[in-house]
Design a protein around this motif. Structure first.
Motif, short mmCIF file in Angstrom:
data_model
loop_
_atom_site.label_atom_id
_atom_site.label_comp_id
_atom_site.label_asym_id
_atom_site.label_seq_id
_atom_site.Cartn_x
_atom_site.Cartn_y
_atom_site.Cartn_z
N LYS A 294 0.84 -1.19 0.00
CA LYS A 294 0.00 0.00 0.00
C LYS A 294 0.88 1.24 0.00
O LYS A 294 1.82 1.35 0.80
CB LYS A 294 -0.91 0.03 1.23
N ASP A 295 0.59 2.19 -0.90
CA ASP A 295 1.40 3.41 -0.97
C ASP A 295 0.92 4.44 0.05
O ASP A 295 -0.03 4.20 0.82
CB ASP A 295 1.46 3.97 -2.40
N ASN A 296 1.55 5.60 0.04
CA ASN A 296 1.25 6.63 1.05
C ASN A 296 -0.09 7.32 0.81
O ASN A 296 -0.55 8.10 1.64
CB ASN A 296 2.37 7.66 1.08
N GLN A 297 -0.71 7.06 -0.35
CA GLN A 297 -2.03 7.62 -0.66
C GLN A 297 -3.15 6.59 -0.48
O GLN A 297 -4.30 6.87 -0.78
CB GLN A 297 -2.05 8.17 -2.09
N GLY A 298 -2.79 5.39 -0.03
CA GLY A 298 -3.79 4.36 0.20
C GLY A 298 -4.06 3.45 -0.98
O GLY A 298 -4.97 2.61 -0.93
N ASN A 299 -3.28 3.61 -2.08
CA ASN A 299 -3.44 2.74 -3.24
C ASN A 299 -2.59 1.48 -3.08
O ASN A 299 -1.53 1.51 -2.45
CB ASN A 299 -3.00 3.47 -4.52
N TYR A 300 -3.03 0.39 -3.69
CA TYR A 300 -2.27 -0.85 -3.66
C TYR A 300 -1.52 -1.06 -4.99
O TYR A 300 -2.10 -0.85 -6.06
CB TYR A 300 -3.19 -2.04 -3.42
N TRP A 301 -0.27 -1.48 -4.91
CA TRP A 301 0.56 -1.76 -6.08
C TRP A 301 1.07 -3.19 -5.99
O TRP A 301 1.51 -3.63 -4.94
CB TRP A 301 1.76 -0.80 -6.14
N HIS A 302 1.02 -3.89 -7.12
CA HIS A 302 1.49 -5.28 -7.15
C HIS A 302 2.79 -5.36 -7.94
O HIS A 302 2.86 -4.91 -9.09
CB HIS A 302 0.45 -6.19 -7.78
N TYR A 303 3.80 -5.96 -7.34
CA TYR A 303 5.09 -6.21 -7.97
C TYR A 303 5.16 -7.68 -8.35
O TYR A 303 4.64 -8.54 -7.63
CB TYR A 303 6.23 -5.86 -7.03
N ALA A 304 5.81 -7.99 -9.47
CA ALA A 304 5.85 -9.38 -9.93
C ALA A 304 7.14 -9.68 -10.66
O ALA A 304 7.89 -8.78 -11.06
CB ALA A 304 4.65 -9.66 -10.84
N THR A 305 7.40 -10.96 -10.84
CA THR A 305 8.56 -11.46 -11.59
C THR A 305 8.17 -11.65 -13.05
O THR A 305 7.18 -12.31 -13.35
CB THR A 305 9.02 -12.80 -11.01
N MET A 306 8.97 -11.06 -13.96
CA MET A 306 8.69 -11.16 -15.39
C MET A 306 9.91 -11.76 -16.09
O MET A 306 11.05 -11.53 -15.68
CB MET A 306 8.34 -9.79 -15.96
N ALA A 307 9.68 -12.51 -17.15
CA ALA A 307 10.76 -13.23 -17.83
C ALA A 307 11.10 -12.60 -19.17
O ALA A 307 10.21 -12.25 -19.95
CB ALA A 307 10.37 -14.69 -18.02
N ILE A 308 12.41 -12.45 -19.42
CA ILE A 308 12.91 -12.09 -20.75
C ILE A 308 13.44 -13.34 -21.44
O ILE A 308 13.13 -13.63 -22.59
CB ILE A 308 14.00 -11.01 -20.67
N SER A 309 14.25 -14.13 -20.72
CA SER A 309 14.70 -15.45 -21.17
C SER A 309 15.33 -15.43 -22.55
O SER A 309 15.01 -16.24 -23.42
CB SER A 309 13.52 -16.45 -21.13
N VAL A 310 16.24 -14.49 -22.78
CA VAL A 310 16.97 -14.43 -24.04
C VAL A 310 18.27 -15.22 -23.93
O VAL A 310 18.54 -16.10 -24.74
CB VAL A 310 17.26 -12.96 -24.43
N ASN A 311 19.08 -14.90 -22.92
CA ASN A 311 20.34 -15.61 -22.72
C ASN A 311 20.13 -16.94 -21.99
O ASN A 311 20.85 -17.90 -22.24
CB ASN A 311 21.31 -14.76 -21.92
N TYR A 312 19.16 -16.96 -21.09
CA TYR A 312 18.89 -18.17 -20.32
C TYR A 312 17.46 -18.11 -19.83
O TYR A 312 16.89 -17.03 -19.65
CB TYR A 312 19.87 -18.28 -19.14
N LYS A 313 16.86 -19.27 -19.59
CA LYS A 313 15.43 -19.32 -19.26
C LYS A 313 15.09 -18.61 -17.95
O LYS A 313 13.96 -18.16 -17.78
CB LYS A 313 14.95 -20.77 -19.21
N PHE A 314 16.05 -18.49 -17.03
CA PHE A 314 15.79 -17.82 -15.77
C PHE A 314 16.28 -16.37 -15.77
O PHE A 314 16.53 -15.80 -14.71
CB PHE A 314 16.43 -18.58 -14.61
N GLU A 315 16.39 -15.79 -16.94
CA GLU A 315 16.72 -14.36 -17.05
C GLU A 315 15.43 -13.56 -16.81
O GLU A 315 14.52 -13.56 -17.64
CB GLU A 315 17.27 -14.07 -18.45
#
Length: 320
Positions: A294-315
């Motif tokens: 929750k931010d300082n204005q009362g809004n909720y933000w979701h952070y997540a893991t995203m994949a590029i997987s160009v050099n390796y699958k766990f990039e």
């Protein structure tokens, strides 16, 4: 009836319109001089991602990566803990992030670190061995982390932990990363080095036969058992929202879902609006194993893991 609606709309329009020359000039000037006073962003989050290396056969693969973000709001400032980063980031606007290399840091190779705020301190767990202590600091900008070295050592170890501090000060540990085991919870004793109180309780697992987005593989086309991982608890009013990562990080359909309950121990019900975080297309794909703050204005933000997987699958990278 239609005629009445037309007349009413016209009357409303006429009553709001300034027909004077000065009024029109003022409107034109406002359009010309209006300036945007806000900033926006583009994923992935702009931080200095760590370099990783992976040995596959005789070839060494090097790639940049950041995953499994645990973000907390501490005294109006945001702190983000990321897998294997030898430190963490801070920000006052979620747009500009500063890396902090702490004075003392017990989990330099931390996997999916957990973070929470309790009694004017940030508490963190993320020992890569799956067994270790919780550390804490009241000055994360300096990073003088301290621990009593009381080791959390439940049967089977701890994978993808989440620390949740309830409104009454009680502390809970949620964890698991597996295509076999259920997400589990245990209460911790905050007055006794956060040692477990009682036995772990099994909560829930995935059901790809009922919910298509929980099916494994690229574009959900595999019949293998999907991975359940990355729990993160959020409480809003009297409801507990237990988020979870589904499938596996390298697939384009990596996503986060949520189940709800009136108790931190469950039972948890599947939310009909799942998944809550999902991005199967584009250059930067997937959005699983994350956290919500929750931010300082009362809004909720979701952070997540995203994949590029160009050099390796766990990039991987971090997205908001």
């Amino acid at each position: 009836m239609k005629y009445f609606k037309i007349i009413l709309i016209n009357l409303l329009f006429i009553s709001c319109k300034d027909t004077s020359d000065s009024g029109l000039a003022h409107q034109e000037q406002s359009v010309k001089t209006e300036k945007r006073n806000y900033k926006t962003y583009c994923n992935p989050v702009d931080i200095d991602y760590s370099y990783m290396s992976h040995y596959r056969a005789k070839n060494k693969v090097s790639y940049r990566s950041g995953a499994d973000p645990a973000v907390v709001n501490f005294k109006g400032r945001y702190y983000m803990f990321v897998t294997r980063s030898h430190g963490y980031w801070s920000s006052d606007d979620m747009l500009n992030w500063t890396f902090i290399r702490p004075q003392s840091w017990y989990f330099k190779g931390s996997n999916a670190p957990a973070a929470a705020v309790k009694d004017g301190k940030i508490i963190v767990y993320g020992d890569p061995s799956g067994r270790g202590p919780i550390i804490e600091t009241d000055n994360p900008e300096l990073g003088d982390w301290k621990t009593n070295f009381a080791v959390l050592n439940p049967p089977g170890g701890i994978q993808d932990p989440d620390l949740f501090v309830d409104d009454d000060g009680k502390v809970y540990l949620y964890e698991e990363s597996s295509n076999k085991w259920l997400i589990r919870v245990v209460e911790l004793d905050p007055d006794n080095y956060y040692v477990p109180m009682g036995e772990q309780k099994d909560l829930f697992t995935l059901h790809p036969d009922k919910y298509g987005w929980e099916r494994f593989g690229q574009d959900h086309k595999s019949d293998l058992e999907p991975y359940l991982e990355g729990p993160w608890m959020v409480k809003h009013k009297d409801t507990y929202y237990l988020e979870y990562g589904a499938l596996c990080t390298q697939w384009n359909v990596y996503a986060d879902g949520v189940r709800t309950s009136k108790s931190p121990f469950g039972p948890f019900e599947y939310a009909p609006y799942n998944p809550i975080s999902y991005k199967p297309g584009g250059f930067l794909k997937g959005s699983g194993h994350g956290s919500t703050v929750k931010d300082n204005q009362g809004n909720y933000w979701h952070y997540a893991t995203m994949a590029i997987s160009v050099n390796y699958k766990f990039e991987r990278r971090i997205g908001i």
